[in-house]
Write a protein that holds these residues in place. Structure first.
Motif, short mmCIF file in Angstrom:
data_model
loop_
_atom_site.label_atom_id
_atom_site.label_comp_id
_atom_site.label_asym_id
_atom_site.label_seq_id
_atom_site.Cartn_x
_atom_site.Cartn_y
_atom_site.Cartn_z
N ASP A 232 107.37 163.75 -7.87
CA ASP A 232 108.47 163.62 -7.19
C ASP A 232 108.24 163.48 -5.74
OD1 ASP A 232 110.09 163.81 -9.50
OD2 ASP A 232 109.25 165.97 -9.67
N ARG A 233 107.44 162.91 -5.44
CA ARG A 233 107.11 163.00 -3.96
C ARG A 233 108.11 162.84 -2.83
NH1 ARG A 233 105.40 159.60 0.22
NH2 ARG A 233 103.50 159.72 1.22
N GLN A 234 107.86 163.89 -1.90
CA GLN A 234 108.88 164.01 -0.66
C GLN A 234 108.03 163.34 0.57
OE1 GLN A 234 112.57 164.63 -1.36
NE2 GLN A 234 111.60 163.90 -3.21
N GLN A 235 108.52 162.64 1.24
CA GLN A 235 107.74 162.20 2.37
C GLN A 235 107.54 163.31 3.54
OE1 GLN A 235 105.74 159.06 3.04
NE2 GLN A 235 105.24 160.53 4.69
N GLU A 236 108.98 163.95 3.60
CA GLU A 236 108.78 165.21 4.49
C GLU A 236 107.87 166.13 4.22
OE1 GLU A 236 111.93 168.87 5.85
OE2 GLU A 236 112.75 167.05 4.65
#
Length: 250
Positions: A232-236
């Motif tokens: 669920d990768r979050q760039q932030e």
């Protein structure tokens, strides 16, 4: 999707070190990159393509990354079968604590040994350590020693949050917690990432805020997802982790 090809450009090795109970443990490792050392500890079910992809980002940011292989099949993707296999492995092995509160997993001793060796080789202020999900708290346990100067906790989920008490527990012995608090008071910060409504992380971040105060850098993403830098990768989140490593290690 996946398979050993995702690790084809990584150098293979192994590390032998003592667990917290004095037992000698040996686990395979994968290594890549140049620069300060960072140990990325995989989640369940293991070194999935998503974990390796995140590790590649850390390499590209200018770090030497070591991936311990603790359980599962390297390169295998997330599936019901791979999850079942990994859970069977961790449930029968005594070096991993699953439900006990106020206890540090014995494998933390092996990880501390790995960090010492990496720091001895590469020098610098110390090494970074990132754990995720089942291994999220391992990075905190590594902070007991001065070698680990940039600990990152991604959705720490052990002990399994099946009761309110376990959902608040940090997976540390009282002595290790005292040492972590001492280091935090001395300026060692801890970065933590989670989804705000993730039931697997429980109330651990509240405990960390209470115990570590301003030394705990808390990042909450909205929703009930789980893998902040992988599935669920979050760039932030990835940017925060890379910035944290750069600030503490370069």
């Amino acid at each position: 999707m996946g398979g050993p090809d995702v690790l084809a450009t990584w150098s293979t090795g192994e590390h032998t070190g003592a667990a917290l109970d004095g037992k000698s443990l040996t686990f395979p490792t994968y290594r890549k990159g140049t620069g300060p050392g960072v140990i990325v500890i995989h989640e369940i079910p293991g070194l999935t393509p998503q974990v390796v992809a995140f590790a590649e980002e850390v390499v590209a940011a200018g770090f030497t990354v070591v991936l311990p292989h603790l359980f599962g099949t390297p390169g295998k993707g997330l599936s019901p079968a791979s999850l079942a296999t990994a859970f069977r492995q961790v449930c029968v092995r005594r070096e991993f604590t699953k439900l006990a509160t106020g206890t540090t997993s014995p494998v933390a001793g092996w990880l501390r040994s790995l960090a010492r060796d990496l720091h001895d080789e590469l020098g610098g202020p110390g090494v970074g350590a990132l754990g995720m999900c089942f291994t999220g708290g391992f990075a905190l346990a590594m902070m007991v020693e001065d070698t680990t100067v940039a600990p990152v906790l991604c959705q720490p989920s052990v002990p399994f949050a099946v009761t309110p008490g376990r959902s608040r527990d940090l997976g540390l012995s009282p002595a290790d917690l005292d040492r972590v608090k001492e280091r935090a008071a001395g300026g060692c910060q801890v970065l933590g990432l989670q989804f705000a409504k993730d039931p697997m992380t429980g109330r651990r971040f509240d405990t960390l805020e209470r115990e570590l105060g301003e030394a705990f850098l808390r990042v909450d993403f909205p929703g009930m997802k789980h893998g902040t830098v992988t599935i669920d990768r979050q760039q932030e989140g990835v940017d925060r982790v890379l910035g944290f490593f750069a600030e503490k290690l370069h």
